[in-house]
Design a protein around this motif. Structure first.
Motif, PDB file in Angstrom:
ATOM      1  N   VAL A  19     -38.585  17.708 -23.252  1.00 38.20           N
ATOM      2  CA  VAL A  19     -39.848  17.791 -23.971  1.00 38.20           C
ATOM      3  C   VAL A  19     -39.825  16.785 -25.106  1.00 38.20           C
ATOM      4  CG1 VAL A  19     -40.196  20.210 -23.360  1.00 38.20           C
ATOM      5  CG2 VAL A  19     -39.094  19.646 -25.537  1.00 38.20           C
ATOM      6  N   VAL A  20     -41.003  16.486 -25.639  1.00 36.66           N
ATOM      7  CA  VAL A  20     -41.133  15.475 -26.685  1.00 36.66           C
ATOM      8  C   VAL A  20     -40.564  16.034 -27.991  1.00 36.66           C
ATOM      9  CG1 VAL A  20     -42.749  14.036 -27.973  1.00 36.66           C
ATOM     10  CG2 VAL A  20     -43.169  14.531 -25.540  1.00 36.66           C
ATOM     11  N   GLY A  21     -39.745  15.241 -28.641  1.00 35.34           N
ATOM     12  CA  GLY A  21     -39.136  15.642 -29.902  1.00 35.34           C
ATOM     13  C   GLY A  21     -40.076  15.428 -31.068  1.00 35.34           C
ATOM     14  N   GLY A  22     -39.942  14.289 -31.728  1.00 30.72           N
ATOM     15  CA  GLY A  22     -40.767  14.043 -32.898  1.00 30.72           C
ATOM     16  C   GLY A  22     -40.544  15.120 -33.944  1.00 30.72           C
ATOM     17  N   TRP A  23     -41.626  15.733 -34.428  1.00 28.72           N
ATOM     18  CA  TRP A  23     -41.513  16.800 -35.426  1.00 28.72           C
ATOM     19  C   TRP A  23     -41.370  18.173 -34.786  1.00 28.72           C
ATOM     20  CZ3 TRP A  23     -45.346  15.533 -40.006  1.00 28.72           C
ATOM     21  CH2 TRP A  23     -45.004  14.273 -40.545  1.00 28.72           C
ATOM     22  N   HIS A  24     -41.310  18.240 -33.456  1.00 27.24           N
ATOM     23  CA  HIS A  24     -41.002  19.493 -32.770  1.00 27.24           C
ATOM     24  C   HIS A  24     -39.636  19.955 -33.257  1.00 27.24           C
ATOM     25  CE1 HIS A  24     -40.485  22.490 -29.689  1.00 27.24           C
ATOM     26  NE2 HIS A  24     -39.480  21.843 -29.131  1.00 27.24           N
ATOM     27  N   ASP A  25     -39.534  21.201 -33.755  1.00 28.32           N
ATOM     28  CA  ASP A  25     -38.334  21.627 -34.475  1.00 28.32           C
ATOM     29  C   ASP A  25     -37.274  22.184 -33.536  1.00 28.32           C
ATOM     30  OD1 ASP A  25     -36.977  21.624 -36.842  1.00 28.32           O
ATOM     31  OD2 ASP A  25     -37.871  23.462 -37.622  1.00 28.32           O
ATOM     32  N   SER A  26     -36.734  21.319 -32.704  1.00 24.09           N
ATOM     33  CA  SER A  26     -35.681  21.728 -31.779  1.00 24.09           C
ATOM     34  C   SER A  26     -34.366  21.920 -32.531  1.00 24.09           C
ATOM     35  CB  SER A  26     -35.517  20.681 -30.678  1.00 24.09           C
ATOM     36  OG  SER A  26     -35.157  19.427 -31.239  1.00 24.09           O
ATOM     37  N   GLU A  27     -33.411  22.546 -31.867  1.00 24.28           N
ATOM     38  CA  GLU A  27     -32.114  22.776 -32.480  1.00 24.28           C
ATOM     39  C   GLU A  27     -31.018  22.139 -31.642  1.00 24.28           C
ATOM     40  OE1 GLU A  27     -31.329  26.943 -32.673  1.00 24.28           O
ATOM     41  OE2 GLU A  27     -31.989  27.301 -30.621  1.00 24.28           O
ATOM     42  N   LEU A  28     -29.830  22.021 -32.227  1.00 23.55           N
ATOM     43  CA  LEU A  28     -28.711  21.442 -31.495  1.00 23.55           C
ATOM     44  C   LEU A  28     -28.273  22.370 -30.361  1.00 23.55           C
ATOM     45  CD1 LEU A  28     -26.432  19.994 -34.335  1.00 23.55           C
ATOM     46  CD2 LEU A  28     -28.202  18.820 -33.006  1.00 23.55           C
ATOM     47  N   THR A  29     -27.888  21.776 -29.248  1.00 23.35           N
ATOM     48  CA  THR A  29     -27.260  22.527 -28.167  1.00 23.35           C
ATOM     49  C   THR A  29     -25.821  22.837 -28.564  1.00 23.35           C
ATOM     50  OG1 THR A  29     -26.467  20.513 -27.096  1.00 23.35           O
ATOM     51  CG2 THR A  29     -28.675  21.304 -26.457  1.00 23.35           C
ATOM     52  N   ASP A  30     -25.126  23.600 -27.732  1.00 26.63           N
ATOM     53  CA  ASP A  30     -23.705  23.854 -27.999  1.00 26.63           C
ATOM     54  C   ASP A  30     -22.925  22.542 -28.031  1.00 26.63           C
ATOM     55  OD1 ASP A  30     -24.178  26.555 -28.132  1.00 26.63           O
ATOM     56  OD2 ASP A  30     -23.486  26.992 -26.095  1.00 26.63           O
ATOM     57  N   ALA A  31     -23.252  21.642 -27.102  1.00 26.52           N
ATOM     58  CA  ALA A  31     -22.589  20.331 -27.103  1.00 26.52           C
ATOM     59  C   ALA A  31     -22.941  19.555 -28.363  1.00 26.52           C
ATOM     60  CB  ALA A  31     -22.989  19.539 -25.858  1.00 26.52           C
ATOM     61  N   GLY A  32     -24.193  19.679 -28.805  1.00 29.49           N
ATOM     62  CA  GLY A  32     -24.603  19.009 -30.027  1.00 29.49           C
ATOM     63  C   GLY A  32     -23.876  19.527 -31.248  1.00 29.49           C
ATOM     64  N   LEU A  33     -23.656  20.834 -31.307  1.00 27.60           N
ATOM     65  CA  LEU A  33     -22.917  21.419 -32.430  1.00 27.60           C
ATOM     66  C   LEU A  33     -21.471  20.919 -32.454  1.00 27.60           C
ATOM     67  CD1 LEU A  33     -24.324  25.050 -32.272  1.00 27.60           C
ATOM     68  CD2 LEU A  33     -24.604  23.445 -34.175  1.00 27.60           C
ATOM     69  N   ARG A  34     -20.857  20.820 -31.281  1.00 28.87           N
ATOM     70  CA  ARG A  34     -19.487  20.292 -31.228  1.00 28.87           C
ATOM     71  C   ARG A  34     -19.455  18.831 -31.673  1.00 28.87           C
ATOM     72  NH1 ARG A  34     -19.568  23.255 -26.350  1.00 28.87           N
ATOM     73  NH2 ARG A  34     -19.860  21.329 -25.125  1.00 28.87           N
ATOM     74  N   ALA A  35     -20.464  18.063 -31.257  1.00 25.04           N
ATOM     75  CA  ALA A  35     -20.528  16.659 -31.658  1.00 25.04           C
ATOM     76  C   ALA A  35     -20.761  16.518 -33.157  1.00 25.04           C
ATOM     77  CB  ALA A  35     -21.636  15.951 -30.881  1.00 25.04           C
ATOM     78  N   ALA A  36     -21.587  17.400 -33.736  1.00 29.64           N
ATOM     79  CA  ALA A  36     -21.817  17.364 -35.180  1.00 29.64           C
ATOM     80  C   ALA A  36     -20.525  17.639 -35.938  1.00 29.64           C
ATOM     81  CB  ALA A  36     -22.889  18.376 -35.561  1.00 29.64           C
ATOM     82  N   ALA A  37     -19.729  18.602 -35.437  1.00 28.57           N
ATOM     83  CA  ALA A  37     -18.443  18.889 -36.069  1.00 28.57           C
ATOM     84  C   ALA A  37     -17.506  17.696 -35.962  1.00 28.57           C
ATOM     85  CB  ALA A  37     -17.817  20.124 -35.423  1.00 28.57           C
ATOM     86  N   SER A  38     -17.540  16.983 -34.840  1.00 30.41           N
ATOM     87  CA  SER A  38     -16.713  15.789 -34.683  1.00 30.41           C
ATOM     88  C   SER A  38     -17.137  14.684 -35.643  1.00 30.41           C
ATOM     89  CB  SER A  38     -16.784  15.279 -33.239  1.00 30.41           C
ATOM     90  OG  SER A  38     -16.168  16.179 -32.354  1.00 30.41           O
ATOM     91  N   ALA A  39     -18.452  14.510 -35.808  1.00 35.41           N
ATOM     92  CA  ALA A  39     -18.942  13.513 -36.762  1.00 35.41           C
ATOM     93  C   ALA A  39     -18.514  13.873 -38.180  1.00 35.41           C
ATOM     94  CB  ALA A  39     -20.462  13.412 -36.673  1.00 35.41           C
ATOM     95  N   ALA A  40     -18.559  15.159 -38.501  1.00 33.51           N
ATOM     96  CA  ALA A  40     -18.139  15.602 -39.830  1.00 33.51           C
ATOM     97  C   ALA A  40     -16.670  15.295 -40.068  1.00 33.51           C
ATOM     98  CB  ALA A  40     -18.410  17.094 -39.980  1.00 33.51           C
ATOM     99  N   ARG A  41     -15.829  15.549 -39.078  1.00 34.24           N
ATOM    100  CA  ARG A  41     -14.398  15.241 -39.217  1.00 34.24           C
ATOM    101  C   ARG A  41     -14.173  13.741 -39.367  1.00 34.24           C
ATOM    102  NH1 ARG A  41     -14.074  19.388 -35.275  1.00 34.24           N
ATOM    103  NH2 ARG A  41     -13.941  17.846 -33.576  1.00 34.24           N
TER     104      ARG A  41
END
Length: 210
Positions: A19-41
């Motif tokens: 679906v179209v993102g833009g200002w649609h307030d989607s959330e991170l997937t489980d894979a996205g959350l793991r990737a965010a933690a990796s970016a933080a590290r």
């Protein structure tokens, strides 16, 4: 010296739901959350211990979630700024991507590109989008801090980088700096010449272990 670490949010639900993102307030997937933690590290490893750090983020949920991981790793609260949001796609947001694809009017090869009407009610022009991201970056770079982190979206990254290297707004009609979701782009300014570099665009090596 100043270093700005620009993080594009990782995989979000609108990616997998097509679906179209833009200002649609989607959330991170489980894979996205793991990737965010990796970016933080990765950022924790890059930023010297004891350095003053400022953290800025788009206020949409997927970028807030990314910033929260980074905030926990760096020990600084995120400053939310709606000007760092992705482009608004108006009535297309949250609809199937194919719905937008059928209606989208691409910009011309020659002629007006910044104020081009893409044929979607309520969507931002490229000029409106660029102007607000530039305004956010104006405010960020005026702050005296040697280490800054900006969490934004893949599309808005173009205008963060264009602002950094001093491209006038009227020249960004063809600009496009692309980077993988969840990647880190490193911008640097030296203290002597005050030249600004794009040291690394879209570094995703930390995602190998995500």
């Amino acid at each position: 010296m100043r270093t700005v670490h620009v993080v594009t949010h990782p995989e979000a639900t609108h990616h997998v739901e097509r679906v179209v993102g833009g200002w649609h307030d989607s959330e991170l997937t489980d894979a996205g959350l793991r990737a965010a933690a990796s970016a933080a590290r990765a950022l924790r490893a890059r930023i010297p211990d004891g350095a003053e750090v400022q953290l800025f983020s788009s206020d949409l949920r997927r970028t807030r979630q990314t910033a929260e991981e980074i905030a926990a790793a760096l020990g600084v609260p995120p400053v939310l700024d709606r000007r760092l949001r992705e482009k608004s796609y108006g009535e297309a947001e949250g609809r199937p991507q194919e719905w937008l694809d059928r209606r989208f009017v691409p910009p011309p090869e020659a002629g007006e590109r910044l104020d081009h009407d893409e044929g979607v009610e309520g969507s931002e022009t490229k000029a409106e989008w660029a102007r607000r991201v530039y305004a956010a970056m104006d405010a960020i770079v005026q702050l005296p801090c040697a280490q800054q982190v900006v969490v934004t979206h893949g599309g808005s990254l173009t205008f963060v980088v264009a602002h950094w290297i001093g491209m006038p707004l009227e020249t960004v009609g063809r600009a496009a700096f692309r980077a993988p979701s969840g990647s880190i782009t490193t911008l640097h300014e030296d203290d002597y010449f005050h030249n600004r570099q794009v040291v690394g665009l879209g570094d995703a090596r930390h995602l190998d272990s995500a």
